[in-house]
Design an enzyme around this catalytic site. Structure first.
Site, mmCIF file in Angstrom:
data_model
loop_
_atom_site.group_PDB
_atom_site.id
_atom_site.type_symbol
_atom_site.label_atom_id
_atom_site.label_comp_id
_atom_site.label_asym_id
_atom_site.label_seq_id
_atom_site.Cartn_x
_atom_site.Cartn_y
_atom_site.Cartn_z
ATOM 1 N N LYS A 41 0.840 -1.202 0.000
ATOM 2 C CA LYS A 41 0.000 0.000 0.000
ATOM 3 C C LYS A 41 0.875 1.252 0.000
ATOM 4 O O LYS A 41 2.086 1.177 0.256
ATOM 5 C CB LYS A 41 -0.947 -0.009 1.202
ATOM 6 N N ARG A 135 -9.992 0.270 14.784
ATOM 7 C CA ARG A 135 -9.965 1.007 13.512
ATOM 8 C C ARG A 135 -11.077 0.488 12.602
ATOM 9 O O ARG A 135 -12.069 1.172 12.417
ATOM 10 C CB ARG A 135 -8.571 0.858 12.885
ATOM 11 N N HIS A 165 -5.893 -7.148 13.111
ATOM 12 C CA HIS A 165 -4.635 -6.385 13.065
ATOM 13 C C HIS A 165 -4.227 -6.033 14.490
ATOM 14 O O HIS A 165 -5.053 -5.588 15.288
ATOM 15 C CB HIS A 165 -4.857 -5.111 12.236
ATOM 16 N N ARG A 218 1.064 -10.707 7.021
ATOM 17 C CA ARG A 218 1.054 -9.490 6.183
ATOM 18 C C ARG A 218 2.355 -8.741 6.455
ATOM 19 O O ARG A 218 2.522 -8.091 7.477
ATOM 20 C CB ARG A 218 -0.178 -8.636 6.513
ATOM 21 N N TYR A 264 16.941 31.049 4.199
ATOM 22 C CA TYR A 264 15.804 31.855 4.650
ATOM 23 C C TYR A 264 15.874 32.119 6.152
ATOM 24 O O TYR A 264 16.221 31.227 6.934
ATOM 25 C CB TYR A 264 14.489 31.128 4.361
ATOM 26 N N CYS A 310 15.164 24.689 2.150
ATOM 27 C CA CYS A 310 14.285 25.389 1.208
ATOM 28 C C CYS A 310 13.401 24.366 0.480
ATOM 29 O O CYS A 310 13.527 23.173 0.690
ATOM 30 C CB CYS A 310 15.105 26.171 0.189
ATOM 31 N N MET A 311 12.558 24.858 -0.403
ATOM 32 C CA MET A 311 11.643 23.964 -1.121
ATOM 33 C C MET A 311 12.402 22.945 -1.978
ATOM 34 O O MET A 311 12.037 21.774 -2.046
ATOM 35 C CB MET A 311 10.704 24.796 -2.006
ATOM 36 N N ASP A 312 13.467 23.406 -2.626
ATOM 37 C CA ASP A 312 14.146 22.560 -3.618
ATOM 38 C C ASP A 312 15.627 22.347 -3.314
ATOM 39 O O ASP A 312 16.303 21.629 -4.049
ATOM 40 C CB ASP A 312 14.058 23.216 -5.006
HETATM 41 N N1 PMH Z 1 -1.929 -5.166 7.789
HETATM 42 C C1 PMH Z 1 -2.587 -4.017 7.964
HETATM 43 C C2 PMH Z 1 -4.067 -4.051 8.065
HETATM 44 C C3 PMH Z 1 -1.880 -2.819 8.036
HETATM 45 O O1 PMH Z 1 -2.557 -1.674 8.197
HETATM 46 C C4 PMH Z 1 -0.459 -2.836 7.953
HETATM 47 C C5 PMH Z 1 0.373 -1.602 8.081
HETATM 48 C C6 PMH Z 1 0.176 -4.064 7.760
HETATM 49 C C7 PMH Z 1 -0.594 -5.211 7.708
HETATM 50 C C8 PMH Z 1 1.672 -4.190 7.675
HETATM 51 O O2 PMH Z 1 2.255 -3.839 8.859
HETATM 52 P P1 PMH Z 1 3.856 -3.695 8.985
HETATM 53 O O3 PMH Z 1 4.242 -2.648 8.004
HETATM 54 O O4 PMH Z 1 4.074 -3.282 10.386
HETATM 55 O O5 PMH Z 1 4.397 -5.022 8.623
HETATM 56 N N2 PMH Z 1 -0.325 -0.436 8.317
HETATM 57 C C9 PMH Z 1 0.184 0.691 8.819
HETATM 58 C C10 PMH Z 1 -0.597 1.806 9.081
HETATM 59 O O6 PMH Z 1 -1.873 1.849 8.832
HETATM 60 N N3 PMH Z 1 0.112 2.765 9.622
HETATM 61 O O7 PMH Z 1 1.361 2.334 9.718
HETATM 62 C C11 PMH Z 1 1.428 1.045 9.233
#
Ligand code: PMH
Length: 369
Positions: A41, A135, A165, A218, A264, A310-312
């Protein structure tokens, strides 16, 4: 994707081999029967979703997980054929597209199904149980029963998985982790048929809690070679290889007299004659202003960023003259010195997860195998 062109020497180098090694090492550490879901993601935590997804699948990951429907569609439309799961909430309007593109969605509200018409193709879903993260997910066993009933009434919906989770898998105090795990096992008793894929562990749990592996893990942050927390860093059963380096080159060097101000706000004044280098990277690249004072590597030595970023661009105090084009490492290794993402995270009082995510699109990602 390799950038088509870039004339500015600032880029992030992503070592896909490191990603593969991290997955292979994890696979050796966990049982052979446990699958690896590569969490890609947020553009693979800023590393580049397509490239990381392909590297992860090559290394033996069996599924990809993303946060949003759009992230899933992008992977599918780029030719990725593996199972893809959307971890976040999907709108009911995505259901038809998801079934057509064979994308799996996370479900946890029975009313979600009221809004979707009968689908021409099967939609695979993973049921999310909230065991203490607070969540997304079903929060009571009766809610789960109603959701299961609703799904069983539909011929077009298949339960492929169930997951939860952990909120504290990366912490030394295991009490909340254990409570969540026991709760999850309790919920699993309510499934008349075991779903194909039960999963709970994130990187931390898959590394330090072998009692939480179920059918799949995961694997997110540690696939990128980063530890979920300092606590897990001290318990690593195998070394993690960071995949991302951030590199640039010196574009300007000058000797300025004592009493000169830099950048700046004129917040930095030279205390003697000083050599100052200008680097072509700034807060619009994700090198945010809180990184003023952070060191960079030039010729294998550490030099501080001075004055406001700075920005860049930003400025660095040297100990002598260097050439224009001199390589600079902002994150990564040079000679025997290393600047880690964890060091940036500490400087910014945040977690390592945030660092690659804040590098903006302007920074080309360049891939090495
Ligand atoms: N599964 C879910 C539902 C997650 O949101 C995340 C990471 C993972 C697995 C993977 O976790 P890891 O990177 O610790 O292995 N999600 C997030 C989050 O929402 N903010 O920071 C990490």
């Amino acid at each position: 994707m390799q950038p088509k062109y870039f004339y500015r020497p600032t880029f992030a180098k992503v070592d896909l081999n490191a990603i593969k090694k991290n997955i292979l090492n994890l696979k050796k550490h966990i049982s052979h029967s446990v699958e690896v879901i590569a969490v890609v993601k947020a553009n693979a935590y800023g590393h580049g979703d397509l490239e990381v997804a392909n590297a992860a699948l090559n290394a033996g990951a069996s599924m990809l997980a993303v946060a949003t429907p759009d992230e899933a569609i992008r992977l599918r439309e780029s030719g990725i054929e593996s199972p893809i799961l959307v971890l976040g909430a999907s709108s009911p309007s995505f259901a038809a597209v998801a079934s057509e593109k064979d994308i799996m969605v996370t479900v946890f509200q029975k009313d979600w199904f009221l809004h979707i018409p009968t689908l021409p193709q099967k939609l695979n879903v993973h049921i999310k149980i909230d065991t203490g993260m607070g969540r997304l997910g079903v929060t009571t066993e009766s809610e789960l029963s109603l959701l299961l009933e609703t799904i069983h009434q539909r011929q077009d919906i298949m339960i492929d998985g169930v997951f939860t989770h952990f909120a504290t898998a990366d912490e030394e105090d295991e009490s909340q982790f254990r409570q969540q795990l026991e709760k999850f096992k309790g919920y699993l008793q309510h499934f008349p048929v075991k779903p194909r894929c039960i999963h709970a562990a994130n990187s931390a749990a898959s590394i330090v809690h072998e009692n939480s592996l179920f059918d799949a893990v995961r694997f997110g942050i540690s696939m990128y070679g980063l530890s979920p927390s300092p606590y897990v860093s001290n318990k690593l059963p195998f070394p993690l290889q960071p995949a991302l380096s951030l590199l640039t080159q010196v574009v300007h060097v000058k000797k300025v007299p004592e009493g000169s101000t830099i950048s700046y706000g004129a917040t930095y004044t030279t205390s003697k004659d000083e050599w100052i280098a200008t680097l072509p990277i700034g807060y619009a690249d994700g090198m945010i202003r809180g990184l003023s004072g952070q060191e960079v590597l030039i010729q294998g030595k550490r030099f501080p960023i001075i004055g406001r970023i700075c920005m860049d661009q930003c400025m660095v105090r040297l100990n002598g003259q260097v050439s224009i084009g001199e390589p600079v490492v902002l994150i990564g290794r040079q000679g025997s010195e290393q600047i880690t993402i964890e060091e940036w995270a500490q400087k910014l009082q945040t977690i390592s997860y945030e660092i690659p995510c804040i590098l903006t699109n302007r920074v080309p990602r360049v891939y090495t195998q």
